[in-house]
Design a protein around this motif. Structure first.
Motif, PDB file in Angstrom:
ATOM      1  N   TYR A  38      34.720 -14.054  -5.501  1.00  0.00           N
ATOM      2  CA  TYR A  38      33.368 -14.628  -5.503  1.00  0.00           C
ATOM      3  C   TYR A  38      32.313 -13.513  -5.469  1.00  0.00           C
ATOM      4  N   ILE A  39      32.535 -12.546  -4.603  1.00  0.00           N
ATOM      5  CA  ILE A  39      31.568 -11.442  -4.460  1.00  0.00           C
ATOM      6  C   ILE A  39      31.457 -10.661  -5.774  1.00  0.00           C
ATOM      7  N   LYS A  40      32.587 -10.425  -6.386  1.00  0.00           N
ATOM      8  CA  LYS A  40      32.590  -9.679  -7.646  1.00  0.00           C
ATOM      9  C   LYS A  40      31.818 -10.466  -8.720  1.00  0.00           C
ATOM     10  N   GLU A  41      32.096 -11.745  -8.790  1.00  0.00           N
ATOM     11  CA  GLU A  41      31.436 -12.576  -9.803  1.00  0.00           C
ATOM     12  C   GLU A  41      29.932 -12.683  -9.533  1.00  0.00           C
ATOM     13  N   GLU A  42      29.583 -12.855  -8.257  1.00  0.00           N
ATOM     14  CA  GLU A  42      28.166 -13.000  -7.896  1.00  0.00           C
ATOM     15  C   GLU A  42      27.354 -11.789  -8.337  1.00  0.00           C
ATOM     16  N   ASN A  43      27.995 -10.613  -8.301  1.00  0.00           N
ATOM     17  CA  ASN A  43      27.289  -9.394  -8.671  1.00  0.00           C
ATOM     18  C   ASN A  43      27.353  -9.091 -10.171  1.00  0.00           C
ATOM     19  N   ASP A  44      27.993  -9.960 -10.909  1.00  0.00           N
ATOM     20  CA  ASP A  44      28.042  -9.826 -12.363  1.00  0.00           C
ATOM     21  C   ASP A  44      26.846 -10.605 -12.913  1.00  0.00           C
ATOM     22  N   ARG A  45      25.900  -9.900 -13.474  1.00  0.00           N
ATOM     23  CA  ARG A  45      24.654 -10.537 -13.899  1.00  0.00           C
ATOM     24  C   ARG A  45      24.841 -11.609 -14.979  1.00  0.00           C
ATOM     25  N   SER A  46      25.961 -11.532 -15.687  1.00  0.00           N
ATOM     26  CA  SER A  46      26.171 -12.557 -16.728  1.00  0.00           C
ATOM     27  C   SER A  46      26.717 -13.861 -16.138  1.00  0.00           C
ATOM     28  N   SER A  47      27.074 -13.846 -14.854  1.00  0.00           N
ATOM     29  CA  SER A  47      27.568 -15.091 -14.240  1.00  0.00           C
ATOM     30  C   SER A  47      26.396 -15.996 -13.913  1.00  0.00           C
ATOM     31  N   LYS A  48      26.679 -17.290 -13.825  1.00  0.00           N
ATOM     32  CA  LYS A  48      25.625 -18.242 -13.491  1.00  0.00           C
ATOM     33  C   LYS A  48      25.327 -18.215 -11.992  1.00  0.00           C
ATOM     34  N   ILE A  49      24.072 -18.446 -11.641  1.00  0.00           N
ATOM     35  CA  ILE A  49      23.703 -18.540 -10.227  1.00  0.00           C
ATOM     36  C   ILE A  49      24.173 -19.874  -9.665  1.00  0.00           C
ATOM     37  N   LEU A  50      24.087 -20.900 -10.477  1.00  0.00           N
ATOM     38  CA  LEU A  50      24.556 -22.207 -10.017  1.00  0.00           C
ATOM     39  C   LEU A  50      24.963 -23.056 -11.209  1.00  0.00           C
TER      40      LEU A  50
END
Lengths: 500, 500
Positions: A38-50
């Motif tokens: 989750y932490i890795k994905e959250e810091n990936d700017r291309s991932s969605k915030i919600l």
């Protein structure tokens, strides 16, 4: 060999009810694995915030009901996965929605440890290290304010609103100690003063304390959101004439919407003249005390009787982390002491002056200090200085981008802090006359925001104020933010705004 | 390839300030590794519960100061190791000191996830899943109480004391809504009633609300610690005669020291007769609602206007987890609403009735529900039934051991709950006449406790009460406890007591 198959195990098959370490470890590592991903994905700017869903849909996606029979550990891990998937990633570098945001990983690790220790902050007996740590961190905060660290006091409270309640309650005790025993019927009609742009928790504290919201007066602010000292003094004099007893002035250091700074020194002069308790609500702005370059904005704070300062805002500690600080030692204890014999005995084998329980309105009190302490150690004073100065520079950069980009308009120029309030005016309504334009503008920010949430690319808050239509309130407080993220937001709002 | 050498890295070299995932993962895993070792050790009965040091010594063992320059990640890990070493292991199976104890690992995993999500409970906008979850868990709690789940209300509060404050504040609003705006000067002199054995937070709430501790009357209890209904009604009538307005009766379900149960039904009759708000403080006893076999002890709770119930006590959730529940929907909102425009806008793209912020005294509010929800799922209703019944059986077993073992004496026999209060009378003073014996007895429990802490083998609380010398208060609430642990305690106290 005990099983470590999470499909077959339930909670009572692992520690502490059995000695099945292999199953215990496997379960905890499955959760840690999820959290790291989750932490890795959250810091990936291309991932969605919600991934936005309306409440009714959301209830179909996650089964929230409490079952009759236990779920397997595997099912629990899947539940956690779902909860993470459908939540809002407040630590995403493009989440600008709230004053408390970002995810400092050292502070988070601290909170994991706090959970594992699962202790209570009322006595040295059961929290020896954390009680001493709280005192040391408070000492550092007093020093930042400029108080005599031998004579000051304070407590960590569950959020800024409760910290403000602590302050008002203590102010009352300081001036009218008999109110503790006899109640408000036995003291004059008390009143309090706060700016019209201050946080609503001041009025809330007045309601809870029995002062009443109508006796908590809103003082006018100037065009940049700062309390007008002359208006304050005028109101104090009026109240006195009417036979009221002015008790408490709240001076806001960093208002919620505009990030404005009430003039503390001038207000302190007035409080001294009229002998009124001066509280500085620096819940949001307090972190600026860590920057030698910007602490001038809080000049005079050392004259306050009490200060609210939330490290879970600008300092980036995990929620909840909020301190209420007092210039005079002893008051907090006198005000809140209820002398419970079963907790605060005097015949313990150590110096019981370390027991903090009798200072608190709370009995059980969560350990909010460890996550702050470990984070502060990880940065040092110098690291905080750089972090906060960097945020101020990003704020100036963003402001400049808003000024330069067609269609944008600042609500207050220049912004004084990390809140930047602005409108985006789509080209289709730019030509309208002001009245018509404002009527249309009222609906633009909510529409853009709804679209943002649907796309899931970024989040920023909006609100109206008494004379202005809905505008965006940008908050730059997460240490993850870069100039690119700000450029992204400027472009994203234009793109959405023009497509409406 | 970026470095993952924790010696060389500082906080700003990892996420979110850089993309160094390898260093980030290594740091977090070093912390997880420490925590897993701690959990394993804590559950090893041969490990010490604590390594006692006086405050001055402790300050030499752990460097608590905030540095100017950042510490390396390696140093931070070492700091964490020290903090764990010198703390008190409240999850150790032989820690019987506090009402909230034990470490449920599913609840702990839930708290780790909560920390990683780091969100705030005020709006559906930023906490969609958790807001719905809170509602679902509250619904289950209303059902356990026996309320109409379509008409009830509630909120998670930071601890039982704040939950009790919520209840008193809401009771006042329900009877005298003008107090919110006009304060206590504008309403009759209010008074409240609670048993002399109730928790001190009821008096504390009266002080904060401006009712005054002297207007919060202590009602006499019988020899087992239960409020005497006739004494309550007599006092209510006296207050009315004196022109006061009786507002609030607190009925305790599971008192802090004796674990006594006030007779709710009889007290509810009195409250109905006099139209007084009935609050049941079931902070400690509420968990018994999960046992069909024992819930009769709370008979009548469905007649309460409000209930405090702390899942961080008997249910074993991590601290803090406390709910204040209301039979009537809407009151909480009317009482606490301050209508902050920047948070609770009505023009959002979803049904804003889900936003809970305006119900709370707090603004920022920690997510206390997830750790409870995931733990409840892990046990199901049936698992809780077994867990709680098992604790009640252990309590009966321990009581029997105390009765049978020479030198022990029960303070109240039989105990009604999981608190077992007793003296150990060393053989050297058994022959003394009662007065002399009691004078000596006063010092025995503190001495035994001090020795226990020094040895680090077990911990159990003690306190005096108004007519009795210091006695031990044993609490059986951790799911880790077995009969062997109880046998151990019985023997340990004899061994220490005889060696004094």
């Amino acid at each position: 060999m005990e099983s470590n198959d999470l499909k077959k195990l339930i909670a009572k098959d692992i520690l502490p009810q059995t000695q099945n370490w292999s199953g215990t470890e496997r379960f905890l590592m499955a959760i840690v694995d999820l959290l790291l991903r989750y932490i890795k994905e959250e810091n990936d700017r291309s991932s969605k915030i919600l991934e936005f869903h309306h409440p009714a849909e959301m209830l179909k996606l996650v089964d929230l009901s409490i079952p009759d029979q236990p779920e397997s550990l595997e099912e629990l891990v899947k539940d956690c996965e779902k909860v993470l998937r459908y939540g809002v990633k407040t630590g995403h570098p493009r989440f600008f929605n709230q004053i408390s945001c970002g995810l400092d990983l050292v502070s988070m690790a601290g909170e994991w440890l706090t959970a594992t220790c699962n202790t209570n902050m009322f006595t040295y007996e059961i929290s020896p290290v954390f009680i001493l740590m709280e005192k040391e961190v408070l000492r550092k905060m007093w020093e930042c304010i400029g108080w005599d660290t031998e004579k000051s006091d304070g407590i960590f409270a569950p959020g800024g609103a409760v910290a403000n309640l602590y302050a008002m309650n203590t102010a009352r005790h300081s001036m009218f100690p008999r109110s503790k025993h006899l109640g408000m019927k036995d003291v004059p009609t008390l009143c309090a003063f706060t700016s019209e742009d201050s946080h609503y928790s001041i009025k809330s504290a007045a309601a809870v304390c029995g002062i009443g919201t109508d006796n908590c007066f809103n003082i006018q602010t100037d065009s940049t959101g700062r309390m007008i000292p002359e208006a304050l003094e005028k109101k104090i004099c009026e109240c006195k004439k009417e036979g009221m007893a002015p008790l408490f002035v709240c001076c806001t250091a960093g208002t919620t919407v505009y990030g404005a700074w009430d003039p503390i020194d001038k207000i302190a002069d007035i409080c001294e003249r009229h002998r009124i308790w001066l509280h500085v609500d620096a819940a949001w702005g307090g972190g600026l005390l860590l920057s030698p370059e910007y602490r001038y904005k809080l000049a005079g704070i050392e004259r306050a009787n009490s200060v609210t300062w939330n490290p879970h805002k600008l300092m980036g500690a995990l929620l909840q982390c909020s301190a209420c600080l007092f210039r005079q030692d002893g008051l907090l204890f006198q005000c809140n002491q209820m002398s419970a014999d079963y907790l605060f005995m005097q015949d313990k084998p150590y110096d019981v002056s370390y027991d903090t329980g009798d200072k608190a309105i709370q009995c059980g009190r969560h350990n909010d200090v460890f996550k702050l302490w470990i984070m502060w150690k990880s940065k040092g004073m110098e690291g905080y200085r750089q972090q906060i100065n960097n945020l101020m520079e990003l704020s100036a950069y963003f402001t400049q981008r808003i000024r330069e980009t067609e269609g944008y308009e600042l609500v207050i120029d220049p912004p004084e802090f990390l809140n930047i309030c602005f409108w985006y005016i789509p080209s289709s309504i730019r030509h309208l006359d002001p009245k018509e334009r404002n009527a249309r503008l009222e609906k633009i920010a909510p529409k853009i925001k709804a679209k943002m949430m649907e796309k899931g690319t970024t989040m920023v808050g909006y609100q109206p104020d008494k004379q202005r239509p809905n505008f965006f309130r940008m908050i730059i407080s997460s240490q993850a933010i870069t100039r690119d993220d700000l450029d992204f937001l400027v472009k994203e709002i234009v793109d959405i705004g023009e497509s409406l």
